[in-house]
Design an enzyme around this catalytic site. Sequence first.
Site, mmCIF file in Angstrom:
data_model
loop_
_atom_site.group_PDB
_atom_site.id
_atom_site.type_symbol
_atom_site.label_atom_id
_atom_site.label_comp_id
_atom_site.label_asym_id
_atom_site.label_seq_id
_atom_site.Cartn_x
_atom_site.Cartn_y
_atom_site.Cartn_z
ATOM 1 N N THR A 1 -5.875 7.156 -4.567
ATOM 2 C CA THR A 1 -5.566 7.454 -3.162
ATOM 3 C C THR A 1 -4.385 8.422 -3.064
ATOM 4 O O THR A 1 -4.388 9.341 -2.234
ATOM 5 C CB THR A 1 -5.256 6.146 -2.392
ATOM 6 N N GLU B 1 0.839 -1.209 0.000
ATOM 7 C CA GLU B 1 0.000 0.000 0.000
ATOM 8 C C GLU B 1 0.874 1.258 0.000
ATOM 9 O O GLU B 1 0.590 2.223 -0.699
ATOM 10 C CB GLU B 1 -0.903 0.028 1.244
HETATM 11 N N1 HSE Z 1 -7.015 5.936 5.012
HETATM 12 C C1 HSE Z 1 -6.682 5.968 3.622
HETATM 13 C C2 HSE Z 1 -6.987 7.340 3.089
HETATM 14 C C3 HSE Z 1 -7.493 4.934 2.903
HETATM 15 O O1 HSE Z 1 -8.069 7.856 3.388
HETATM 16 O O2 HSE Z 1 -6.151 7.910 2.381
HETATM 17 C C4 HSE Z 1 -7.289 4.882 1.430
HETATM 18 O O3 HSE Z 1 -8.211 3.978 0.852
#
Ligand code: HSE
Length: 310
Positions: free
Chosen positions: A185, A132
């Site tokens: 993201t 990630e």
């Molecule tokens: N917590 C992360 C964000 C999740 O909001 O950037 C990404 O899916």
Amino acid sequence: MSGDWVRVAAPATTSNIGPGFDTFGLAMSEPCDIIEGRKIDSGFEITEVSGPGSENIPTDPKINSVSIAAERVLKRCDAEFGIELKIKKGIRPCSGMGSSGASAAGGAFLANILCGEKLGPVDMILCAAHAEDVISGGLHADNVSPCILGGFTLIRSYEPFDVIRIEPPANLGMVVALPDIMVATSDARKVLPREVSVRDLVFHVGNASTLVYGMMTGDLSTIGRSVKDAIFEPAREKLVPFLKEAEKTAMSNGALASFLGGSGPCIMSFYDTDVGFGDVIAEKVKEVYTQNNIGCDTWITKPGVGCRRI
Ligand code: HSE
């Protein structure tokens, strides 16, 4: 050398859930990514990628979430083999439904099976979180944690990593509405504020605490009024057209809470399955988009288990 195929399902997840940016996550019972792999002599080969959005999934193992996480597992297990992978996406990328997280967690889970299940869940989460970090431009484990553990997960700390799983209430229903909009993201993280006020911090701590209380006690009304975000969703609102209209529509059609799923663009709504209205919420939120000439897929789902062999 090529071994027997192993097949795993990795569920979609929703993260943040109002006040729990990078800390709260919830596994869904559907949709799922399906990942298949078998041992080969060395290296990684991605020989098939299919499903929604698969045209945007790289087959270069160096930049693919599945292989990056799987490679990390092989390294940790001192494995002396490689893996051939086939990836069937059920969750399209850039959806806010934990697409890269499902690929990463599924890759780690599958590689761990091929290694004789040497790693425990937390180590698998860390291998998936590494993927990630590489793919989305920020270390966050709030999708990969529920994807491995299932249920509702809370990350107390990243260093040292400390995660807790809670079984969500049986009557917590979830509606996902995914408009035909792409939000990466990495882009959604770039618009976030670098500093927050004490006022917003207090607001988030209060709502996060009561949300966890609601999850633990099955108090859906408390969950509903605790899904609040004064910091992150407001900063991202500009990336998702009609977000507020969609949330208001969900709320006026029986939702307990409606919020931006992860980094968006999906709109998540909670509802009480004992009361119903999941289908109405899905239909009405979809209409907000279709009336504005934007297609929108919906799922009526519920909390689910983590990665599993199928
Ligand atoms: N917590 C992360 C964000 C999740 O909001 O950037 C990404 O899916």
